[in-house]
Design a protein around this motif. Structure first.
Motif, mmCIF file in Angstrom:
data_model
loop_
_atom_site.group_PDB
_atom_site.id
_atom_site.type_symbol
_atom_site.label_atom_id
_atom_site.label_comp_id
_atom_site.label_asym_id
_atom_site.label_seq_id
_atom_site.Cartn_x
_atom_site.Cartn_y
_atom_site.Cartn_z
ATOM 1 N N SER A 351 0.824 -1.203 0.000
ATOM 2 C CA SER A 351 0.000 0.000 0.000
ATOM 3 C C SER A 351 0.863 1.261 0.000
ATOM 4 O O SER A 351 0.559 2.233 -0.694
ATOM 5 C CB SER A 351 -0.927 -0.045 1.209
ATOM 6 O OG SER A 351 -1.493 1.209 1.426
ATOM 7 N N ARG A 352 1.944 1.263 0.775
ATOM 8 C CA ARG A 352 2.820 2.449 0.811
ATOM 9 C C ARG A 352 3.477 2.684 -0.548
ATOM 10 O O ARG A 352 3.597 3.816 -1.008
ATOM 11 C CB ARG A 352 3.877 2.316 1.918
ATOM 12 C CG ARG A 352 3.313 2.436 3.322
ATOM 13 C CD ARG A 352 4.414 2.651 4.350
ATOM 14 N NE ARG A 352 5.372 1.559 4.378
ATOM 15 C CZ ARG A 352 5.268 0.481 5.140
ATOM 16 N NH1 ARG A 352 4.237 0.350 5.964
ATOM 17 N NH2 ARG A 352 6.175 -0.467 5.108
ATOM 18 N N GLU A 355 0.980 4.288 -2.755
ATOM 19 C CA GLU A 355 0.793 5.710 -2.458
ATOM 20 C C GLU A 355 1.845 6.556 -3.164
ATOM 21 O O GLU A 355 1.532 7.603 -3.724
ATOM 22 C CB GLU A 355 0.841 5.970 -0.943
ATOM 23 C CG GLU A 355 -0.336 5.404 -0.168
ATOM 24 C CD GLU A 355 -1.679 5.881 -0.698
ATOM 25 O OE1 GLU A 355 -1.783 7.052 -1.099
ATOM 26 O OE2 GLU A 355 -2.617 5.066 -0.735
ATOM 27 N N ASP A 359 1.058 9.415 -5.924
ATOM 28 C CA ASP A 359 1.637 10.760 -5.787
ATOM 29 C C ASP A 359 2.392 11.132 -7.070
ATOM 30 O O ASP A 359 2.277 12.262 -7.564
ATOM 31 C CB ASP A 359 2.614 10.824 -4.601
ATOM 32 C CG ASP A 359 1.883 10.878 -3.261
ATOM 33 O OD1 ASP A 359 0.645 11.033 -3.266
ATOM 34 O OD2 ASP A 359 2.553 10.758 -2.214
ATOM 35 N N HIS A 399 0.117 4.385 4.583
ATOM 36 C CA HIS A 399 0.650 5.493 3.786
ATOM 37 C C HIS A 399 2.061 5.814 4.262
ATOM 38 O O HIS A 399 2.351 5.644 5.449
ATOM 39 C CB HIS A 399 -0.231 6.737 3.964
ATOM 40 C CG HIS A 399 -1.558 6.635 3.272
ATOM 41 N ND1 HIS A 399 -2.448 5.621 3.532
ATOM 42 C CD2 HIS A 399 -2.133 7.401 2.328
ATOM 43 C CE1 HIS A 399 -3.518 5.779 2.766
ATOM 44 N NE2 HIS A 399 -3.354 6.855 2.013
ATOM 45 N N ARG A 405 6.702 11.433 1.728
ATOM 46 C CA ARG A 405 5.921 11.758 0.529
ATOM 47 C C ARG A 405 6.426 13.057 -0.113
ATOM 48 O O ARG A 405 6.570 13.143 -1.328
ATOM 49 C CB ARG A 405 4.427 11.860 0.870
ATOM 50 C CG ARG A 405 3.844 10.501 1.194
ATOM 51 C CD ARG A 405 2.384 10.591 1.582
ATOM 52 N NE ARG A 405 1.504 10.741 0.412
ATOM 53 C CZ ARG A 405 0.176 10.713 0.483
ATOM 54 N NH1 ARG A 405 -0.407 10.561 1.658
ATOM 55 N NH2 ARG A 405 -0.554 10.840 -0.592
#
Ligand SMILES: [Zn+2]
Length: 412
Positions: A351-352, A355, A359, A399, A405
């Protein structure tokens, strides 16, 4: 199969281990929050807000650690004392038998545990969340949510459990694959109809009417060649000031749902950036991937369940004198919990990674800085902890952290 006396200690060991790892990671995370922030997020909080965010983290962590200590101790006591076998016996003395005994057993335990949890939930909403200015819920909403939750459990949970026990009775060990198919169909159905059937029970959905925003979304949807026809707003402010957004459905049933709180907190460019990010998930097929992963996980769990379900010693270890299917469900649930943790760990990892990809997708259409702006605002508004411990991230985060991020969006 192992002896009952040994099984009970394995169960106790697994529960204790899970509990200790959880507490340890929480404590590490709490002390890590005192460290200086990485350079990407330096100065994100005013000194005052930073103190407030830390206090919020501390209060929630301490409360949840206290609750999990008490509930783990109670559960261990029930397990060791043979309470579950005793409870099964009491219900069968009342005249319940077969599938109805199993359903009654599960329903009664669910009710008892929910009655214990209600004051805990009340405290975290009306005391902790209230203290930090997040709570907008009323006692009436809280109470009706409970009732609706019960009814939903009855309408959805009851038929699923009934099917499970019928299949176990009729097909023995082979029950797992037809049940797997049924659950898979149910999950796909929910993916399509969640927003139409479930969300309106708890919230009001209305079309977004802000012309500027709709125009921006249209522009974006042309740019990334992704048709968005259904943009809805949900009254999240009914319960909390915290903001969110989600997509649901596939194909023509696709819907975008924005919290009214998100619409209030972010500007139009930032909201478009959030959209671009969500579209990235679709374009990179993350939704399908996630679905496939949970179908696989369900199948594996059910298969393992079928191999252990007929062991009499499991029931005996929980205090029964014979094989009892619902007692075995409890024991097996604990026995295979390490597998769930491992799958969860890898699931979070995937999942990370997704993300970052979403992005990057938003960035490739020029929404990088707006996305960063939006994420920063949400962190501040939600008093999120922007600097969690790496172990905590690895274990719990679906996340990446804000700093990670920002770093990845600005890279090159
Ligand atoms: Zn995302």
């Amino acid at each position: 199969m192992l002896e009952p006396d040994l099984i009970i200690w394995i169960l106790v060991g697994l529960i204790s281990f899970n509990f200790l790892v959880g507490i340890l990671i929480d404590r590490l995370n709490l002390s890590y929050s005192k460290k200086p922030f990485p350079k990407e997020i330096e100065g994100i909080y005013t000194k005052e807000d930073q103190e407030k965010a830390r206090a919020y983290l501390r209060e929630r962590t301490n409360f949840s650690n206290l609750i999990s200590t008490i509930s783990t101790l109670i559960f261990l006591a029930l397990l060791i004392s043979g309470f579950f076998g005793f409870w099964d016996q009491q219900l069968s003395l009342l005249g319940l038998q077969g599938i109805w005994l199993s359903l009654g057993f599960i329903a009664s335990l669910f009710l008892i545990s929910d009655l214990i949890q209600t004051p805990i939930q009340w405290y975290s909403v009306f005391v902790i969340e209230e203290k930090y200015g997040f709570n907008t819920s009323s006692l009436k909403t809280f109470f009706f949510d409970k009732i609706k939750g019960y009814l939903l459990g009855l309408v959805i949970g009851f038929p699923i459990l009934y099917l499970l026990f019928i299949l176990i009775e009729k097909m023995n060990q082979g029950f797992w694959w037809p049940f797997w198919i049924a659950i898979t169909l149910f999950m796909i159905f929910m993916q399509f109809f969640y927003t139409t059937l479930i969300v309106p029970i708890f919230n009001k959905l209305s079309p977004v009417t802000n012309e500027d925003l709709l125009e921006k979304i249209n522009e974006l949807s042309n740019k990334v060649s992704f048709p968005i026809t259904n943009v809805l707003m949900i009254d999240g402010s009914k319960r909390s000031t915290k903001a969110n957004a989600f997509f649901s459905g596939f194909g023509k049933k696709k819907k975008v749902v924005l919290y009214d709180t998100l619409l209030n907190q972010l500007n139009i460019n930032e909201i478009s950036a959030v959209f671009a990010h969500e579209i990235g998930h679709y374009k990179r097929k993350h939704i399908l991937q996630g679905m496939a992963l949970s179908i696989f996980q369900t199948g594996l769990t059910l298969f393992l369940l079928s191999t252990l379900l007929y062991s009499e010693n499991l029931s005996v270890s929980l205090g029964a004198e014979r094989w009892v299917v619902h007692l075995n469900l409890i024991a097996i649930g604990i026995l295979i919990s390490p597998l769930g943790s491992i799958l969860g760990f890898f699931g979070n990892m995937v999942s990370r990674k997704n993300e970052y990809e979403a992005d990057a997708f938003a960035r490739s259409f020029g929404y990088g800085e707006d996305l960063i702006g939006g994420l920063k605002k949400l962190t501040i508004k939600n008093l999120s902890n922007p600097n969690p411990h790496p172990f905590y991230v690895a274990w719990n985060y679906s996340h990446p952290t804000l700093a990670q991020r920002i770093n990845s969006i600005r890279k090159e």
